[in-house]
Enzyme design. Sequence first.
Site, PDB file in Angstrom:
ATOM      1  CG  ASP A  34      -3.860  72.161  40.146  1.00 43.79           C
ATOM      2  OD1 ASP A  34      -3.126  72.557  41.074  1.00 43.79           O
ATOM      3  OD2 ASP A  34      -3.499  71.338  39.299  1.00 43.79           O
ATOM      4  CB  THR A  38       3.449  70.946  42.100  1.00 42.03           C
ATOM      5  OG1 THR A  38       2.369  70.011  41.985  1.00 42.03           O
ATOM      6  CG2 THR A  38       4.124  70.780  43.449  1.00 42.03           C
ATOM      7  N   GLY A  39       1.048  72.683  40.350  1.00 40.07           N
ATOM      8  CA  GLY A  39       0.464  72.957  39.032  1.00 40.07           C
ATOM      9  C   GLY A  39       0.615  74.430  38.698  1.00 40.07           C
ATOM     10  CB  VAL A  60      -8.896  67.709  45.799  1.00 38.71           C
ATOM     11  CG1 VAL A  60      -9.243  68.495  44.549  1.00 38.71           C
ATOM     12  CG2 VAL A  60      -7.517  67.081  45.718  1.00 38.71           C
ATOM     13  CE  LYS A 108     -21.089  55.826  49.124  1.00 38.15           C
ATOM     14  NZ  LYS A 108     -21.344  56.959  50.041  1.00 38.15           N
ATOM     15  CE1 TYR A 148       3.479  60.772  43.982  1.00 32.53           C
ATOM     16  CE2 TYR A 148       5.014  59.054  43.315  1.00 32.53           C
ATOM     17  CZ  TYR A 148       3.998  59.933  43.005  1.00 32.53           C
ATOM     18  OH  TYR A 148       3.486  59.963  41.725  1.00 32.53           O
TER      19      TYR A 148
END
Length: 317
Positions: A34, A38-39, A60, A108, A148
């Site tokens: 994270d 917003t976390g 990420v 993958k 979004y």
Amino acid sequence: MVRARAVVTGGAGFLGSHLCERLLGEGMEVICLDNLLTGSLANIEHLFGHEGFVFVKVDVTDFIHVPGPVRFVLHFASPASPIDYLELPIQTLKVGSLGTHKALGLAKAKGARFLLASTSEVYGDPLVHPQPEEYWGNVNPVGPRGVYDEAKRFAEAMTMAYHRYHGVDTRIVRIFNTYGPRMRAHDGRVVPAFIGQALAGQPLTVFGDGQQTRSFCFVDDEIDGIIRLLFSEITDPVNIGNPAEMTVLEFAQVIRRLAGNHVAIEHRPLPVDDPKVRQPDISLARTRLGWAPRVPLEDGLRRTIEYFRAARPAAGR
Ligand code: UDP
């Protein structure tokens, strides 16, 4: 026995943190990624003592490096409330596109199963009601919510491309309005907004005439559906949400009653492109996953109100 390892992006968020907890409960090791945009660490601090839990602060949308084997990658990173994605439009687009690409690349490379957290917003302001998975949606690509909606639509397309072209084992969950403990007090979504206002003795801000509808799912039910999907063989998108639909005005009345505070209702302008109706068709989840929500709205809301009561006034953004 070697424990399966799961990577959860957005693991310090509302849904991500509940998911980490549940995966640990399933006996897995969990690597929680994270960037804390917003976390919040407060959502996962109770997991730090758990020997199978690792937190890494990382964005990420950059390269994701995870040493060792990984069995599952669950991509939950994204701003998820309308005011968040209005304030963070570029980050929202980036995590849905670049972040999904990186998370798929990790799956993958590791031969891992990938699960994408998609959304009812892929249906936009729907012209088909309730919404089955076959419906392609009615999205305004250039409206303020488009950042979004289109990011998640792109994420679904990218997931299916990795599935078809690279043979990655993928799952897509379309999450409808979900509520419960660990939502941010000021994220602007209707559940924390109304509960916070009712507890503070302030008027409830109903947008528009309040006749728009939503269907609210308690977080435990939502996570249960997601876990069932993860362990299923369904590679097409699956709606997970509660079909019990009500107007926002009716919802305001329920909150007033449960909070025990008969505050006023104040109407505010309706946000641009606010969907007029929303209700998941969950036939697929019922028949293929044997899943249906179990927690009645009032029970879930009582637990959520308790959380916000205990969190006030410390609960920040
Ligand atoms: N809403 C409202 N008052 C608020 C916040 C939201 O009336 O203070 C309405 C909003 O216009 C929408 C519904 O509640 O119709 C659900 O909004 P939310 O932001 O929770 O998420 P959405 O379902 O729109 O993604």
